[in-house]
Design a protein around this motif. Structure first.
Motif, PDB file in Angstrom:
ATOM      1  N   LEU A 197       0.827  -1.213   0.000  1.00 44.92           N
ATOM      2  CA  LEU A 197       0.000   0.000   0.000  1.00 44.92           C
ATOM      3  C   LEU A 197       0.858   1.258   0.000  1.00 44.92           C
ATOM      4  N   SER A 198       2.051   1.193   0.602  1.00 47.17           N
ATOM      5  CA  SER A 198       2.906   2.384   0.674  1.00 47.17           C
ATOM      6  C   SER A 198       3.346   2.844  -0.716  1.00 47.17           C
ATOM      7  N   ALA A 199       3.431   1.910  -1.673  1.00 45.39           N
ATOM      8  CA  ALA A 199       3.801   2.300  -3.038  1.00 45.39           C
ATOM      9  C   ALA A 199       2.772   3.251  -3.615  1.00 45.39           C
ATOM     10  N   PHE A 200       1.499   2.974  -3.361  1.00 44.37           N
ATOM     11  CA  PHE A 200       0.431   3.808  -3.915  1.00 44.37           C
ATOM     12  C   PHE A 200       0.341   5.151  -3.197  1.00 44.37           C
ATOM     13  N   ILE A 201       0.570   5.150  -1.878  1.00 46.47           N
ATOM     14  CA  ILE A 201       0.572   6.405  -1.125  1.00 46.47           C
ATOM     15  C   ILE A 201       1.754   7.267  -1.565  1.00 46.47           C
ATOM     16  N   PHE A 202       2.926   6.646  -1.668  1.00 47.12           N
ATOM     17  CA  PHE A 202       4.122   7.359  -2.103  1.00 47.12           C
ATOM     18  C   PHE A 202       3.910   7.977  -3.485  1.00 47.12           C
ATOM     19  N   MET A 203       3.409   7.179  -4.417  1.00 46.69           N
ATOM     20  CA  MET A 203       3.244   7.674  -5.781  1.00 46.69           C
ATOM     21  C   MET A 203       2.175   8.763  -5.869  1.00 46.69           C
ATOM     22  N   SER A 204       1.139   8.679  -5.056  1.00 46.74           N
ATOM     23  CA  SER A 204       0.126   9.735  -5.030  1.00 46.74           C
ATOM     24  C   SER A 204       0.735  11.052  -4.574  1.00 46.74           C
ATOM     25  N   LEU A 205       1.562  10.994  -3.517  1.00 43.02           N
ATOM     26  CA  LEU A 205       2.207  12.201  -3.010  1.00 43.02           C
ATOM     27  C   LEU A 205       3.228  12.750  -4.005  1.00 43.02           C
ATOM     28  N   VAL A 206       3.959  11.871  -4.679  1.00 40.60           N
ATOM     29  CA  VAL A 206       4.885  12.316  -5.717  1.00 40.60           C
ATOM     30  C   VAL A 206       4.116  13.010  -6.836  1.00 40.60           C
ATOM     31  N   GLY A 207       2.953  12.472  -7.184  1.00 36.76           N
ATOM     32  CA  GLY A 207       2.128  13.096  -8.206  1.00 36.76           C
ATOM     33  C   GLY A 207       1.683  14.492  -7.800  1.00 36.76           C
ATOM     34  N   ILE A 208       1.236  14.637  -6.554  1.00 35.75           N
ATOM     35  CA  ILE A 208       0.833  15.961  -6.059  1.00 35.75           C
ATOM     36  C   ILE A 208       2.025  16.916  -6.116  1.00 35.75           C
ATOM     37  N   SER A 209       3.194  16.425  -5.706  1.00 35.93           N
ATOM     38  CA  SER A 209       4.400  17.247  -5.749  1.00 35.93           C
ATOM     39  C   SER A 209       4.740  17.669  -7.173  1.00 35.93           C
ATOM     40  N   ASN A 210       4.692  16.721  -8.108  1.00 35.69           N
ATOM     41  CA  ASN A 210       5.030  17.033  -9.496  1.00 35.69           C
ATOM     42  C   ASN A 210       4.041  18.005 -10.115  1.00 35.69           C
ATOM     43  N   GLY A 211       2.742  17.816  -9.825  1.00 35.74           N
ATOM     44  CA  GLY A 211       1.734  18.726 -10.358  1.00 35.74           C
ATOM     45  C   GLY A 211       1.899  20.132  -9.819  1.00 35.74           C
ATOM     46  N   PHE A 212       2.133  20.227  -8.530  1.00 35.26           N
ATOM     47  CA  PHE A 212       2.340  21.513  -7.864  1.00 35.26           C
ATOM     48  C   PHE A 212       3.612  22.170  -8.403  1.00 35.26           C
ATOM     49  N   ASN A 213       4.729  21.432  -8.328  1.00 29.40           N
ATOM     50  CA  ASN A 213       6.032  21.991  -8.676  1.00 29.40           C
ATOM     51  C   ASN A 213       6.134  22.330 -10.161  1.00 29.40           C
ATOM     52  N   GLY A 214       5.682  21.417 -11.019  1.00 28.00           N
ATOM     53  CA  GLY A 214       5.806  21.647 -12.451  1.00 28.00           C
ATOM     54  C   GLY A 214       5.022  22.847 -12.927  1.00 28.00           C
ATOM     55  N   THR A 215       3.783  22.970 -12.454  1.00 23.22           N
ATOM     56  CA  THR A 215       2.957  24.104 -12.851  1.00 23.22           C
ATOM     57  C   THR A 215       3.518  25.402 -12.299  1.00 23.22           C
ATOM     58  N   LEU A 216       3.946  25.369 -11.034  1.00 24.90           N
ATOM     59  CA  LEU A 216       4.474  26.569 -10.403  1.00 24.90           C
ATOM     60  C   LEU A 216       5.742  27.049 -11.103  1.00 24.90           C
ATOM     61  N   VAL A 217       6.666  26.134 -11.400  1.00 27.41           N
ATOM     62  CA  VAL A 217       7.911  26.521 -12.060  1.00 27.41           C
ATOM     63  C   VAL A 217       7.637  27.036 -13.467  1.00 27.41           C
ATOM     64  N   GLY A 218       6.670  26.410 -14.148  1.00 24.69           N
ATOM     65  CA  GLY A 218       6.326  26.867 -15.487  1.00 24.69           C
ATOM     66  C   GLY A 218       5.851  28.311 -15.505  1.00 24.69           C
ATOM     67  N   ALA A 219       5.195  28.755 -14.436  1.00 24.99           N
ATOM     68  CA  ALA A 219       4.719  30.134 -14.348  1.00 24.99           C
ATOM     69  C   ALA A 219       5.712  31.060 -13.670  1.00 24.99           C
ATOM     70  N   LEU A 220       6.601  30.497 -12.821  1.00 22.09           N
ATOM     71  CA  LEU A 220       7.497  31.335 -12.020  1.00 22.09           C
ATOM     72  C   LEU A 220       8.491  32.104 -12.869  1.00 22.09           C
ATOM     73  N   TRP A 221       9.200  31.434 -13.768  1.00 23.23           N
ATOM     74  CA  TRP A 221      10.276  32.107 -14.501  1.00 23.23           C
ATOM     75  C   TRP A 221       9.770  33.261 -15.352  1.00 23.23           C
ATOM     76  N   PRO A 222       8.711  33.109 -16.162  1.00 25.23           N
ATOM     77  CA  PRO A 222       8.224  34.294 -16.901  1.00 25.23           C
ATOM     78  C   PRO A 222       7.657  35.363 -15.980  1.00 25.23           C
ATOM     79  N   GLU A 223       7.132  34.960 -14.825  1.00 26.33           N
ATOM     80  CA  GLU A 223       6.567  35.936 -13.893  1.00 26.33           C
ATOM     81  C   GLU A 223       7.651  36.836 -13.313  1.00 26.33           C
ATOM     82  N   VAL A 224       8.786  36.271 -12.952  1.00 26.33           N
ATOM     83  CA  VAL A 224       9.823  37.068 -12.278  1.00 26.33           C
ATOM     84  C   VAL A 224      10.889  37.589 -13.236  1.00 26.33           C
ATOM     85  N   TYR A 225      11.021  36.980 -14.434  1.00 29.37           N
ATOM     86  CA  TYR A 225      12.076  37.413 -15.351  1.00 29.37           C
ATOM     87  C   TYR A 225      11.560  37.897 -16.701  1.00 29.37           C
TER      88      TYR A 225
END
Length: 404
Positions: free
Chosen positions: A308-336
């Motif tokens: 079960l920990s594999a599925f919990i781990f992967m769910s959290l990694v997915g949340i991290s990737n969705g959060f981080n990827g979208t944020l970084v995609g908007a961050l660089w043009p926003e600040v530079y």
């Protein structure tokens, strides 16, 4: 404008950004690593040797990316996409026909440069440039292509591998790129998008337009990069050595492959939530929170060994990737700014690729040395926790500069 109105009016360009992200999957670690066991067996490589080979190839792609990535500032997206997809298909064929360790390394290099590097770079840069007032939403929709690939590609590879062998699976991958991806994407990209007057008027002022040289002299860029690239290092390291992880835990490869569906769901949910939040607040204000899900994910993987920990781990990694990827995609043009974004983002992506290169090599070397895998994962979690504070300070520095 509502989400559905935004989707309807811009379906052509949003679909193009989304599909570029989807087909980048052929060059992502979660797909390439599924051949790892067969490659090690066929060429007599250890975990550390294969990881080192992959690291060197990925480092090569990271060093190349700043030079080829700035082409997006000078050529239409359609031309870049055509060249990159052709290259990706050729490197899939190179992997299918690899007859030596060095040919495997060459295929690794091309898959990482064209797939993880340029396909991703083109997808996110185009979305960020095409949309100014709704940049957060546009990037979040483009980012949905990654969970789609993560959900479908591993399972498809396992099925193809069982039917045609690992070389046959790579041959089919090349055919999909040439016969499906290229015709659809080149049709969608036949017309470039130009923001209308109303969008320009409602967009937040971008202020100073930084050149790449100026960005490289900004300490905030390097601090932010050390934080936002942690998911690339950690995710790539664990996914590349997933065969080792599965054997260590007593799981099956099919079980772990199925957990990618949970990761994909996490990415989708996080991307759809974070996009509007970026448009409402700003990417720099949300920056301190980006590593929180990955911190928890590392602690779960290290502390719990049940399937079960594999599925919990992967769910959290997915949340991290969705959060981080979208944020970084908007961050660089926003600040530079967006004027030199192709060149700036090419450097940012090369750093991300560098992080993803370092992960498999370092973890493989530590595995060969006998360092406990759980101890390594705990260290990853502590790094993320520490950089939550660093990113909070960086966020304040960006915000203070925007007010001055």
């Amino acid at each position: 404008m509502s989400y559905f109105s935004f989707l309807r009016e811009n379906a052509r360009w949003l679909s193009a950004s989304y599909l570029l992200a989807v087909f980048s999957g052929f060059g992502q670690t979660f797909f390439i690593s599924l051949s790892g066991g067969d490659i090690r067996a066929e060429f007599g490589l250890s975990h550390g040797e294969l990881g080192l080979l992959y690291m060197l190839a990925t480092l090569g792609s990271a060093l190349t990316l700043p030079y080829v990535g700035k082409s997006l500032d000078h050529f239409p997206v359609r031309w870049i996409a055509a060249v990159v997809m052709s290259g990706l298909a050729l490197f899939c064929l190179a992997m299918a026909g690899a007859f030596s360790v060095w040919m495997v390394a060459f295929a690794f290099y091309g898959l990482r440069l064209c797939g993880q590097g340029m396909m991703t770079h083109t997808s996110v840069t185009a979305a960020g440039r095409w949309f100014s007032a709704r940049r957060g939403r546009a990037v979040s929709i483009a980012m949905l292509g990654f969970p789609t690939a993560e959900a479908l590609f591993p399972i498809c590879f396992v099925l193809l591998n069982n039917t045609f062998g690992w070389r046959g699976a790579w041959t089919v991958s090349a055919l999909v790129l040439v016969m499906v991806a290229m015709p659809v994407l080149l049709t969608l990209l036949a017309r470039d998008r130009v923001p209308n007057a109303a969008e320009v008027a409602s967009a937040k002022p971008e202020g100073r337009q930084w050149t790449r040289a100026e960005v490289l002299r900004d300490p905030r860029f390097w601090l932010a990069s050390l934080g936002v690239n942690a998911p690339a290092f950690i995710g790539t390291a664990i996914f590349f050595h997933q065969v080792y992880l599965v054997e260590l835990r007593g799981w099956t490869l099919e079980l772990f492959a199925s957990s990618f569906l949970f990761m994909a769901s996490g990415v989708v949910c996080a991307s759809l939530i974070i996009g509007p939040l970026i448009d409402r607040f700003s990417a720099r204000q949300l920056l301190p929170f980006t590593l929180v899900p990955l911190t928890v994910a590392c602690l779960v993987l290290a502390g719990f060994h049940a399937p079960l920990s594999a599925f919990i781990f992967m769910s959290l990694v997915g949340i991290s990737n969705g959060f981080n990827g979208t944020l970084v995609g908007a961050l660089w043009p926003e600040v530079y700014g967006t004027r030199h974004m192709g060149a700036v983002r090419a450097v940012a992506f090369s750093l991300m690729v560098f992080a993803s290169a370092a992960g498999p090599g370092l973890i493989g070397w530590l595995i060969d040395l006998g360092i406990a895998f759980d101890l390594q994962v705990i260290a990853m979690g502590l790094y993320c926790l520490g950089f939550c504070l660093v990113l909070a300070l960086t966020s304040r520095a960006y915000h203070s500069a925007s007010l001055s």
